[in-house]
Every structure is written in structure tokens, then in C-alpha cells.
Design an enzyme around this catalytic site. Structure first.
Site, mmCIF file in Angstrom:
data_model
loop_
_atom_site.group_PDB
_atom_site.id
_atom_site.type_symbol
_atom_site.label_atom_id
_atom_site.label_comp_id
_atom_site.label_asym_id
_atom_site.label_seq_id
_atom_site.Cartn_x
_atom_site.Cartn_y
_atom_site.Cartn_z
ATOM 1 C CB CYS A 45 25.619 -20.886 2.685
ATOM 2 S SG CYS A 45 25.543 -19.300 3.625
ATOM 3 N NE ARG B 59 21.226 -25.083 0.859
ATOM 4 C CZ ARG B 59 21.527 -26.038 1.647
ATOM 5 N NH1 ARG B 59 21.355 -27.031 1.589
ATOM 6 N NH2 ARG B 59 22.150 -25.574 2.835
ATOM 7 C CD1 TRP C 118 20.974 -17.572 6.112
ATOM 8 C CD2 TRP C 118 19.560 -16.514 4.397
ATOM 9 N NE1 TRP C 118 20.082 -16.897 6.572
ATOM 10 C CE2 TRP C 118 19.125 -16.468 5.685
ATOM 11 C CE3 TRP C 118 18.644 -16.220 3.414
ATOM 12 C CZ2 TRP C 118 17.891 -16.095 6.174
ATOM 13 C CZ3 TRP C 118 17.500 -15.773 3.659
ATOM 14 C CH2 TRP C 118 17.109 -15.608 5.135
ATOM 15 C CG ASN D 17 27.398 -23.700 3.370
ATOM 16 O OD1 ASN D 17 27.439 -22.718 2.687
ATOM 17 N ND2 ASN D 17 26.820 -24.720 2.931
ATOM 18 N N GLY D 18 28.267 -22.162 7.601
ATOM 19 C CA GLY D 18 28.494 -22.420 8.759
ATOM 20 C C GLY D 18 28.555 -20.775 9.549
ATOM 21 C CD GLU E 156 2.975 -19.843 16.093
ATOM 22 O OE1 GLU E 156 2.523 -18.587 15.900
ATOM 23 O OE2 GLU E 156 3.884 -20.368 15.338
ATOM 24 C CE LYS F 60 2.867 -21.733 12.384
ATOM 25 N NZ LYS F 60 3.346 -20.250 12.523
ATOM 26 C CD GLU G 157 0.301 -19.736 8.906
ATOM 27 O OE1 GLU G 157 1.092 -20.018 9.613
ATOM 28 O OE2 GLU G 157 0.474 -19.038 7.836
ATOM 29 C CG HIS H 141 -14.443 -13.779 31.873
ATOM 30 N ND1 HIS H 141 -15.267 -13.284 32.912
ATOM 31 C CD2 HIS H 141 -13.366 -14.312 32.224
ATOM 32 C CE1 HIS H 141 -14.316 -13.332 33.792
ATOM 33 N NE2 HIS H 141 -13.347 -14.026 33.600
HETATM 34 C C1 F6R Z 1 2.320 -17.427 10.535
HETATM 35 C C2 F6R Z 1 3.323 -16.442 9.775
HETATM 36 C C3 F6R Z 1 3.054 -14.827 9.848
HETATM 37 C C4 F6R Z 1 4.469 -14.194 10.201
HETATM 38 C C5 F6R Z 1 4.147 -12.532 10.011
HETATM 39 C C6 F6R Z 1 5.339 -11.665 10.364
HETATM 40 O O1 F6R Z 1 2.915 -18.770 10.533
HETATM 41 O O2 F6R Z 1 4.457 -16.802 9.455
HETATM 42 O O3 F6R Z 1 2.051 -14.609 10.797
HETATM 43 O O4 F6R Z 1 5.034 -14.521 11.305
HETATM 44 O O5 F6R Z 1 3.484 -12.467 8.848
HETATM 45 O O6 F6R Z 1 6.321 -12.019 9.475
HETATM 46 P P1 F6R Z 1 7.787 -11.516 9.838
HETATM 47 O O7 F6R Z 1 8.139 -12.387 10.888
HETATM 48 O O8 F6R Z 1 8.595 -11.899 8.489
HETATM 49 O O9 F6R Z 1 7.922 -10.171 10.214
#
Ligand code: F6R
Length: 616
Positions: free
Chosen positions: A2, A27, A75, A101-102, A489, A493, A496, A512
């Protein structure tokens, strides 16, 4: 998150507030509103949707004489996005207006007491209790400043606050606790804002309020005091304006080069917000508002089916380990785009758990609908309040991570893990988890913000590793147990953000097939904290070393032995094994961020990707 902007001076206030809100739009928000004071009292306008819509709605309002007002972009956290829930909120008489906010943690108990005392509520928000509390205190004290101070003494939680009242039209009261707030100091005008970008066009002279401070701002003066009374009454705080040096773009990102960087550095705060009001440490228990009424139903759950996409799916994989190990609930995780097309066999007491930051991901939403069609109970762990998945699931828990602007999910992933841990506590304590174990998890959860801060301090060392590996052609990422998903994960990164092909594997799978890739030019990132599978990870690391593959290892502080195999070692502080991914992911985010930055990539908007994948 917010945004707040407030103005008092000699100029027409509405255009200033609208301009300030437009500057806060980056934001992220779902609704917006203003409240102003004229000779005829207080007036307000709020809309669901964009600031431009608010601007249109304000045409011809006749408030040109107003030179004091507050405004807000909301938000949603408590209560869906709607006009009634938009800020500012007011008291019973419409005199006092509050932008906040909060999160007010104890708003339910405060609301109950206020309703019993005759107050009438018009919204579902936690913020509205503040307006009514101030109203109640105004009747006991002689001025708004003291009424706000007394009101806040009843509040538990986080706030950045701006308050105006028709009965004292020459001032704005501002207060802060754990949610940023600044005063902007100008000639014959002063401002209040949650974020310098809202007011930078009017003044670069600002005063940063600290936690537990309250300020009274008039057109030509300001004073700041401690919120709490000391032994000699209120404590005056001497504050001098500081000049903001950043340009506007830097201010929006809070001085960070990219939103992703800003969001990584917000992680300690995000953890606090995701936990706030939800942990009862002494009872080793989690209290999750959104599912509290479904306790009995959840006690009967025999299997959890998690569905999600991308990073949210990875969070689900970590949750699987947590739920099975600590809650004793059989759990399966499925990629939503597959789940929706195969024929999942549902059992009578299955729970479908959808995890999604945006709450709009088409495949995840379709999986929820499919499960509902089959009569399965559905639950969401969602960040965006009022989003499709949050509405379509039977019940759920919000992340409270604030808006995530960078396409690559970072802080939302961490909050998904936090909520998963809380859900594990919730289900675990209904089943076999002991009080001692519950307390242990709760205590460790509380420590996490500080542990993450320690990791963030290592940024320079991680940047140096990034420089060394930025031109690598590809990478393998390995982990076991809780950190096997983490290998996935960080691989997302690498792909992407850095556009580097990355193969992620639970480390045991390496032999394997993928081990054939290893040579002196093919690096491996090995996530190997000292935990129940450390020795196994160490063996995998030795196997890679024997094939002269370069290794970046991540391990626990104090474990020096991996430096003999790895060219580079990243250290993280020790925590409970199940919480390790929450700490370990942070340096890995910094590593991929810095490689992408060194390559000059468009970090916040990687090529070919969108933040919200609302189509298949
Ligand atoms: C990777 C990333 C995506 C989202 C995926 C799901 O950094 O951001 O892999 O995690 O598109 O998105 P949500 O969580 O919005 O369903």
C-alpha cells in the site's frame, strides 16, 4: 504494498494527492482513495481499480478550497479489494479519516469491543478499527495528537499511518511502527508519505520517522515525539530534514538497481509479515485466520495434493517434505498443467492445495476447478488478495508478501515456504506433533529474519562468485531432501534471469545419466547444508571433483571441509533442517541476480516471460 500520501499547505490538495498516488502506482494496488477537509467538513472518494478512475470520479467535486488531505493506494490484506474496503477509513461520524499501511494483528478483538461499545463498521478491513479507536479516544482526550497516541497503545501490529480530522483541520497526524513513513518538508507546505517517490516533485527535504514515533504536521511546522510515554511523559524527538539525493527511478526502487534486488532485500520483512499474528510460540501452534473455521475438516484430511506452476510448484515440493515429515500427512505434488489433463484419482478426504503468487495462473486455476468439480475440498496459498484462485478455493491463507513486481518470483517464494511451515504446524499439532516440536519450529521460524539478514551481508562475496561464473555455458544444480526442490528453484533462476541452461537434480539421480556431462568446463552448484543428508551430498561432491568439474558449494557456517572440493563456498547460518531452504535460497537469488546483472540482462522483465500467466 500500500501507499500513503498526505498534504497540508496553501495549494489545492486534490491534484497534489492524485499526482502522489500516480507516483505510487508502481508498487501495485487494487483500489485507491482520498479524504480532504474543507470549510464544510470532511469529504472522501474511493474507487476499486486505478488511480485514473479515482481522478475521473473526483471531477466536479467542488473541493477546490481544500488544502489538506490524505490519500492511499491499497493492496488488500484483510478484506477483498472493493470500494468499501479502500482507504481512507472513517469513524462513525465521518470526521476522522485514516490511511494505513501494515497489519493490525489484534483487530478482531478490538473490533468486537468497539462494536459492543456501539461503533458501526462499514468495511471488512483491519484499518477501520483505527478510525473508531481514535474516535473513542477523542472523547477522553483534548486533541487529535493524543487521541491517536492513546489509540495506538491498544494496537498490536505494524503501521504507517496518516490521520486527519474535521474537528482539527489544520494538521495531519502521522505515526510509524514497522512500516515506513516520511515527512516531506517544503515552504509553507508539508507532506506525509510512505515512500519518497510520492512527494519528490514537491520537496527533496525529508524526515524519516523511526519506529514508535508520532508526528504532528501543520502547513508550516512539525513536531515528532515518542509514541510511548516515558517516565517523564512524552519524549520529544529532535529531527532534522535530510536531502534526498536519488533520482525518481531510483526512489521507486528504494535505491536498488532493480525491483528483483529490492525484493530480495525485503525478504526479512516479508518473513515477519507472513508470520505476524500467526504464531503462538508458547503453544507451539499456528493460528491461520483463513482456515481457523475449517479446523475439523482439516483434521480429517488424509492426503494433501499440491498443485502449482514454476517457482510456486517448487514451494509445493518443499511443503511436501514438511507435511510428510512433521505433520504426518501423505502429500503429493503435481505441476498444474499436467494435473488438469491427467485423471487424478481423488479420495474422500483429500485436500487440494493450490499455491500461486498471482492467484491468476490459468493452469493452477483450472486444476482447482477440476478438483472442485470432483467434490474435493480446495485450499489456496495465494499472495494477491481477491485473485481468482483465492476466490475459487474453499478457503486459504494469504502470504502477506506485498506486491512482487519483478517477473522472477523471490520474496513470494519465501513467503510460500513460510506459510507452508505454518500450515505444517497447524496440521501437525492436530495430529502427532508434540508441543516440544511445535515450539521448536515456532522458535526457529521467529529467528529467520535475522538469519536472512546475515546472508544478505555476504552480497559482495557472492557478487565475486557471479563474476567468475557469468560466462559458463551451462550448470548442474544439486540438492537432497528439502534442498532437492531448491536445486530446481535456482535452475529456474539460471534459465530465466541468466539465460544459462541449468539441469537440476536430486543429487542421487546424478549417477543415472547426467554425470556424463561433467568436465572441467561444466560447473555444478551443490546445495549441501549440514543436515541429515549432508554425508550423501558430500559423496556426490567428491564424485564431481574426481571428474574435475568446478563446484560452487553452499553449506552451513563452520563447516570448512567442502573448501577442499569446491572452488567457491557460500555459507549460511544454521537453522532447522525443514527451514533451511528459506535461508539457502537467498544467496542463490543473489548469485543468479548478479550473473544476470553482469550480463546486462533486463532483470525485472526477462525476455519472453510474463509476470502473470493467465493463458495456458
Ligand atoms: C519464476 C516464476 C514463475 C512463477 C509461475 C507461477 O521465477 O516467477 O515460475 O512462479 O509462473 O506463478 P504464480 O505463483 O503467480 O501462480
Amino acid at each position: 504494498m500500500c501507499g500513503i500520501v498526505g498534504y497540508i499547505g496553501k495549494k489545492e490538495v486534490v491534484p497534489i494527492l492524485i499526482n502522489g498516488l500516480k507516483r505510487l502506482e508502481y508498487r501495485g494496488y487494487d483500489s485507491a482513495g482520498v479524504a480532504v477537509l474543507t470549510g464544510n467538513g470532511a469529504h472522501s472518494k474511493r474507487v476499486l481499480g486505478r488511480v485514473a478512475g479515482l481522478e475521473d470520479a473526483l471531477q466536479g467535486n467542488g473541493w477546490q478550497t481544500a488544502t489538506i488531505g490524505i490519500a492511499h493506494t491499497r493492496w488488500a490484506t484483510h478484506g477483498k479489494p472493493s470500494e468499501a474496503n479502500a482507504h481512507p477509513h472513517t469513524d462513525c461520524k465521518g470526521n476522522i479519516w485514516v490511511a494505513h499501511n501494515g497489519i493490525v494483528e489484534n483487530y478482531q478483538e478490538l473490533k468486537k469491543a468497539l462494536i459492543e461499545a456501539g461503533h458501526e463498521f462499514k468495511s471488512e478491513t483491519d484499518t477501520e478499527v483505527l478510525a473508531h479507536l481514535i474516535e473513542a479516544e477523542t472523547e477522553k482526550t483534548d486533541n487529535l495528537f493524543n487521541a491517536v497516541r492513546h489509540a495506538l497503545s491498544h494496537v498490536r501490529g505494524a503501521y504507517g499511518l496518516a490521520v486527519i480530522s474535521a474537528t482539527e483541520p489544520d494538521k495531519i497526524i502521522a505515526a510509524r511502527n514497522s512500516s515506513p513513513l516520511i515527512l516531506g518538508i517544503g515552504p509553507e507546505e508539508n507532506l506525509v508519505a510512505s515512500d519518497a517517490s510520492a512527494i519528490i516533485n514537491l520537496t527533496k527535504e525529508v524526515i524519516y520517522l523511526d519506529d514508535n514515533e508520532i508526528a504532528e504536521v501543520t502547513a508550516d511546522s512539525f513536531r515528532v515525539e515518542s509514541l510511548e510515554f516515558g517516565p517523564h511523559g512524552s519524549e520529544k524527538r529532535v529531527k532534522h530534514p535530510e536531502t534526498i539525493e536519488w533520482d525518481e527511478a531510483a526512489i521507486a526502487k528504494d535505491g536498488h538497481a532493480h525491483f528483483m534486488h529490492k525484493e530480495i532485500f525485503e525478504i526479512p520483512e516479508v518473513i515477519r509479515n507472513s508470520i505476524r499474528g500467526r504464531l503462538i510460540v508458547e503453544e507451539g501452534r499456528a493460528k491461520l485466520g483463513g482456515i481457523e473455521n475449517h479446523k475439523d475438516e482439516l483434521r480429517d484430511v488424509e492426503r494433501v495434493l499440491i498443485t502449482a506452476c514454476g517457482t510456486a510448484h517448487v514451494a509445493g515440493r518443499v511443503a511436501e517434505y514438511m507435511l510428510e515429515e512433521y505433520a504426518g500427512v501423505p502429500t503429493e505434488v503435481d505441476i498444474a498443467s499436467e494435473f488438469r489433463y491427467r485423471k487424478p484419482i481423488f479420495g474422500k478426504n483429500d485436500l487440494l492445495l493450490a499455491i500461486s503468487q498471482s492467484g491468476e495462473t490459468a493452469d493452477t486455476l483450472a486444476a482447482v476447478k477440476e478438483a472442485k468439480e470432483k467434490g474435493v475440498t480446495t485450499m489456496g496459498i495465494v499472495n494477491v488478495v481477491g485473485s481468482s484462485i483465492s476466490r475459487d478455493t474453499d478457503f486459504g491463507v494469504y502470504n502477506h508478501a506485498g506486491p512482487e513486481i519483478s517477473v522472477a518470483s523471490t520474496k513470494a517464494f519465501v513467503s510460500q515456504l513460510i506459510v507452508s511451515s505454518l500450515f505444517t504446524l497447524f496440521l501437525g499439532r492436530q495430529r502427532e506433533m508434540s508441543l516440544t516440536m511445535g515450539k521448536r519450529i515456532a522458535e526457529e521460524l521467529k529467528q529467520l529474519p535475522e538469519l536472512v539478514k546475515v546472508v544478505l551481508q555476504q552480497e559482495d562475496a557472492i557478487k565475486a562468485i557471479a563474476a567468475k561464473y557469468k560466462d559458463m555455458p551451462a550448470i548442474m544444480t544439486l540438492g537432497r531432501k528439502y534442498n532437492a526442490p531448491l536445486a530446481a528453484e535456482v535452475a529456474i533462476k539460471f534459465k530465466e534471469l541468466c539465460y544459462i541452461p541449468a539441469i537440476d537434480l536430486p543429487a542421487g539421480e546424478m549417477k543415472h545419466g547426467s554425470l556424463a556431462l561433467i568436465d572441467k568446463d561444466f560447473p555444478t552448484l551443490a546445495i549441501a547444508p549440514v543436515d541429515s543428508v549432508y554425508e550423501k551430498m558430500k559423496s556426490n561432491i567428491e564424485e564431481i571433483k574426481a571428474r574435475v568439474g568446478p563446484i560452487i558449494a553452499l553449506t552451513t557456517e563452520g563447516n570448512d571441509e567442502l573448501s577442499q572440493y569446491a572452488s567457491d563456498v557460500i555459507y549460511i547460518p544454521k537453522t532447522l533442517e525443514m527451514l533451511t531452504p528459506i535461508v539457502a535460497v537467498v544467496p542463490l537469488y543473489l548469485l543468479t541476480y548478479h550473473i544476470a546483472a553482469l550480463k546486462g540482462h533486463d532483470i525485472d522483465k526477462p525476455r519472453n516471460l510474463a509476470k502473470s500467466v493467465t493463458v495456458e
